[in-house]
Design a protein around this motif. Structure first.
Motif, PDB file in Angstrom:
ATOM      1  N   GLY A 163      72.466   4.113  44.264  1.00  0.00           N
ATOM      2  CA  GLY A 163      71.082   4.115  45.170  1.00  0.00           C
ATOM      3  C   GLY A 163      70.410   2.798  45.201  1.00  0.00           C
ATOM      4  N   ARG A 164      70.772   1.890  44.487  1.00  0.00           N
ATOM      5  CA  ARG A 164      70.006   0.702  44.087  1.00  0.00           C
ATOM      6  C   ARG A 164      70.774  -0.346  44.773  1.00  0.00           C
ATOM      7  N   PRO A 165      70.743  -0.676  46.219  1.00  0.00           N
ATOM      8  CA  PRO A 165      71.642  -1.663  46.825  1.00  0.00           C
ATOM      9  C   PRO A 165      70.897  -3.276  46.829  1.00  0.00           C
ATOM     10  N   ASP A 166      69.566  -3.168  46.257  1.00  0.00           N
ATOM     11  CA  ASP A 166      68.758  -4.304  45.995  1.00  0.00           C
ATOM     12  C   ASP A 166      68.669  -4.392  44.491  1.00  0.00           C
ATOM     13  N   TRP A 167      69.544  -4.125  43.517  1.00  0.00           N
ATOM     14  CA  TRP A 167      69.656  -4.239  42.301  1.00  0.00           C
ATOM     15  C   TRP A 167      69.336  -5.726  41.742  1.00  0.00           C
ATOM     16  N   GLN A 168      70.015  -6.619  42.486  1.00  0.00           N
ATOM     17  CA  GLN A 168      69.811  -8.126  42.024  1.00  0.00           C
ATOM     18  C   GLN A 168      68.603  -8.451  41.971  1.00  0.00           C
ATOM     19  N   ALA A 169      67.687  -7.878  42.692  1.00  0.00           N
ATOM     20  CA  ALA A 169      66.324  -8.524  42.643  1.00  0.00           C
ATOM     21  C   ALA A 169      65.756  -8.437  41.270  1.00  0.00           C
ATOM     22  N   GLN A 170      66.384  -7.444  40.631  1.00  0.00           N
ATOM     23  CA  GLN A 170      65.732  -7.513  39.219  1.00  0.00           C
ATOM     24  C   GLN A 170      65.785  -8.645  38.512  1.00  0.00           C
ATOM     25  N   PHE A 171      66.776  -9.517  38.902  1.00  0.00           N
ATOM     26  CA  PHE A 171      66.951 -10.765  37.968  1.00  0.00           C
ATOM     27  C   PHE A 171      66.677 -11.922  38.502  1.00  0.00           C
ATOM     28  N   LEU A 172      65.503 -11.825  39.160  1.00  0.00           N
ATOM     29  CA  LEU A 172      64.860 -13.115  39.836  1.00  0.00           C
ATOM     30  C   LEU A 172      64.279 -14.058  38.774  1.00  0.00           C
ATOM     31  N   ALA A 173      63.631 -13.355  37.791  1.00  0.00           N
ATOM     32  CA  ALA A 173      63.103 -14.154  36.559  1.00  0.00           C
ATOM     33  C   ALA A 173      64.091 -14.667  35.849  1.00  0.00           C
ATOM     34  N   PRO A 174      64.033 -16.045  35.223  1.00  0.00           N
ATOM     35  CA  PRO A 174      65.005 -16.858  34.501  1.00  0.00           C
ATOM     36  C   PRO A 174      65.293 -16.180  33.355  1.00  0.00           C
ATOM     37  N   ALA A 216      71.957 -15.853  37.625  1.00  0.00           N
ATOM     38  CA  ALA A 216      73.405 -16.345  37.911  1.00  0.00           C
ATOM     39  C   ALA A 216      74.319 -15.330  37.296  1.00  0.00           C
ATOM     40  N   LEU A 217      74.020 -15.093  36.017  1.00  0.00           N
ATOM     41  CA  LEU A 217      75.122 -14.035  35.295  1.00  0.00           C
ATOM     42  C   LEU A 217      75.251 -12.619  35.949  1.00  0.00           C
ATOM     43  N   ALA A 218      73.973 -12.252  36.407  1.00  0.00           N
ATOM     44  CA  ALA A 218      74.133 -10.920  37.409  1.00  0.00           C
ATOM     45  C   ALA A 218      74.986 -11.135  38.539  1.00  0.00           C
ATOM     46  N   MET A 219      74.889 -12.502  39.205  1.00  0.00           N
ATOM     47  CA  MET A 219      75.580 -12.680  40.432  1.00  0.00           C
ATOM     48  C   MET A 219      77.311 -12.582  40.068  1.00  0.00           C
ATOM     49  N   VAL A 220      77.465 -13.188  38.830  1.00  0.00           N
ATOM     50  CA  VAL A 220      78.955 -13.261  38.398  1.00  0.00           C
ATOM     51  C   VAL A 220      79.474 -11.824  38.107  1.00  0.00           C
ATOM     52  N   LEU A 221      78.606 -11.038  37.658  1.00  0.00           N
ATOM     53  CA  LEU A 221      79.079  -9.557  37.351  1.00  0.00           C
ATOM     54  C   LEU A 221      79.411  -8.817  38.688  1.00  0.00           C
ATOM     55  N   ALA A 222      78.360  -8.990  39.613  1.00  0.00           N
ATOM     56  CA  ALA A 222      78.723  -8.231  40.862  1.00  0.00           C
ATOM     57  C   ALA A 222      79.676  -8.816  41.693  1.00  0.00           C
ATOM     58  N   GLU A 223      80.119 -10.100  41.400  1.00  0.00           N
ATOM     59  CA  GLU A 223      81.143 -10.573  42.366  1.00  0.00           C
ATOM     60  C   GLU A 223      82.474 -10.329  41.673  1.00  0.00           C
ATOM     61  N   THR A 224      82.328 -10.022  40.188  1.00  0.00           N
ATOM     62  CA  THR A 224      83.660  -9.602  39.663  1.00  0.00           C
ATOM     63  C   THR A 224      84.174  -8.327  39.942  1.00  0.00           C
ATOM     64  N   THR A 254      83.771   3.298  40.612  1.00  0.00           N
ATOM     65  CA  THR A 254      83.347   4.074  39.244  1.00  0.00           C
ATOM     66  C   THR A 254      84.202   3.361  38.118  1.00  0.00           C
ATOM     67  N   GLY A 255      83.505   2.667  37.392  1.00  0.00           N
ATOM     68  CA  GLY A 255      84.213   1.888  36.109  1.00  0.00           C
ATOM     69  C   GLY A 255      83.245   1.182  35.257  1.00  0.00           C
ATOM     70  N   HIS A 256      83.785   0.349  34.882  1.00  0.00           N
ATOM     71  CA  HIS A 256      83.047  -0.685  33.820  1.00  0.00           C
ATOM     72  C   HIS A 256      83.352  -2.204  34.005  1.00  0.00           C
ATOM     73  N   ILE A 257      82.607  -3.010  33.473  1.00  0.00           N
ATOM     74  CA  ILE A 257      82.741  -4.376  33.375  1.00  0.00           C
ATOM     75  C   ILE A 257      82.632  -4.767  32.038  1.00  0.00           C
ATOM     76  N   TYR A 258      83.313  -5.749  31.622  1.00  0.00           N
ATOM     77  CA  TYR A 258      83.207  -6.231  30.312  1.00  0.00           C
ATOM     78  C   TYR A 258      82.886  -7.684  30.382  1.00  0.00           C
ATOM     79  N   LEU A 259      81.790  -8.122  29.854  1.00  0.00           N
ATOM     80  CA  LEU A 259      81.398  -9.487  29.701  1.00  0.00           C
ATOM     81  C   LEU A 259      81.255  -9.809  28.029  1.00  0.00           C
ATOM     82  N   GLN A 260      82.081 -10.945  28.050  1.00  0.00           N
ATOM     83  CA  GLN A 260      81.956 -11.670  26.678  1.00  0.00           C
ATOM     84  C   GLN A 260      81.708 -13.074  27.026  1.00  0.00           C
ATOM     85  N   VAL A 261      80.627 -13.595  25.933  1.00  0.00           N
ATOM     86  CA  VAL A 261      80.173 -15.141  25.701  1.00  0.00           C
ATOM     87  C   VAL A 261      80.283 -15.192  24.377  1.00  0.00           C
TER      88      VAL A 261
END
Length: 298
Positions: free
Chosen positions: A287-298, A70-78, A86-93
């Motif tokens: 080069g990794r359009p399927d990168w979200q597949a890395q996060f299938l594990a909880p 879920a967090l990976a999806m939030v980052l991707a959507e942001t 080309t840039g950065h995403i900042y995540l804070q919890v």
């Protein structure tokens, strides 16, 4: 285009994005964060960053706000909503908002914030071609630098000292005279006999995700690697020096405290590692359009 921030389940224009005045991240620096590079609209080494985030949360006993997927999806959507290529995403919890008391509050939900922006890498590329200056500063940070908290005042003071000295970075030096790391980067040297040296992981430094990637890439290149402390004297006698970070990639350091490192110019090893790291970033981003597949594990 107006910029969009993610705040606790909502994507909001910056003018409307806010957290509670008694959020513990604001009052106690009771929060952790990650900065992830974006290349071709995709996150670079995202899994490593999210694993490190979970470790930081667990070390501080802050509840994980959601699953890794879920967090990976939030980052991707942001990233998508801000059209970052080309840039950065900042995540804070943070631990969340509660009446101001030092002890951890019960029944509080974590505060989650994410912001993304495009970054022009032209300046960084130019700096890498000519090399950058560093200064030394005493390491006055707390004893758990391996936890990526938002308590960055000591690092900010060091970075400001570097700025006022006309330098790119400050190398922090511990009480025993050894370099720990940069104010926002990991520090490396290449010795006269060709060994690539960086401080070992532990409580004294942050386990950089870029550090980890560069370490593995250097190993694949057949470079001799040594994880051990080194002094400023050894750094000034080295063939090369450089720093690694999400924002700097691999950045050659050509002087420390006004004294040249090596021949005073960017070295071949740093240049080669920057080139292969850029290729690595492209393969783990655009080069990794399927990168979200890395996060299938909880």
């Amino acid at each position: 285009m107006s910029r969009i921030a993610y705040v606790n389940g909502r994507y909001l224009p910056y003018a409307q994005a806010a957290v509670h005045v008694e959020d513990r991240g604001f009052q106690f620096a009771d929060a952790v964060y990650e900065v992830v590079a974006v290349v071709g609209g995709r996150l670079v080494d995202a899994e490593g960053h999210l694993v490190r985030l979970e470790r930081s949360l667990d070390e501080l006993r802050i509840l994980r706000p959601m699953s890794r997927t879920a967090l990976a999806m939030v980052l991707a959507e942001t990233v998508r909503r801000n059209r970052v290529q080309t840039g950065h995403i900042y995540l804070q919890v943070s631990r969340g908002a509660a009446r101001r008391e030092f002890a951890f509050p019960a029944g509080v939900s974590p505060t989650v914030v994410a912001i993304a922006r495009n970054v022009d890498m032209t300046k960084a590329d130019a700096s890498a071609r000519r090399g950058v200056a560093a200064i030394s500063q005493p390491d006055i940070r707390w004893g758990r630098c391996d936890i990526k908290t938002v308590g960055l005042l000591a690092a900010a003071l060091a970075k400001q000292a570097a700025k006022e000295a006309g330098a790119y970075e400050a190398w922090l030096v511990d009480r025993d005279g050894f370099v720990t790391e940069g104010s926002s980067s990991n520090a490396w040297i290449v010795t006269a006999d060709g060994a690539l040296v960086t401080r070992p992981l532990g409580h004294a430094i942050l386990g950089g995700i870029t550090r980890s990637a560069v370490f593995e890439l250097a190993r694949q290149e057949g470079l001799r690697l040594e994880e051990r402390p080194f002094t400023l004297t050894e750094a000034l006698a080295a063939r090369e020096a450089f720093v690694t970070s999400t924002s700097s990639y691999v950045m050659p350091v050509t002087s420390i405290d006004g004294k040249p490192v090596g021949n005073g110019g960017p070295g071949l090893v740093a240049g080669r590692l920057r080139a292969i790291y850029e290729a690595h970033s492209a393969s783990h981003g655009a080069g990794r359009p399927d990168w979200q597949a890395q996060f299938l594990a909880p």
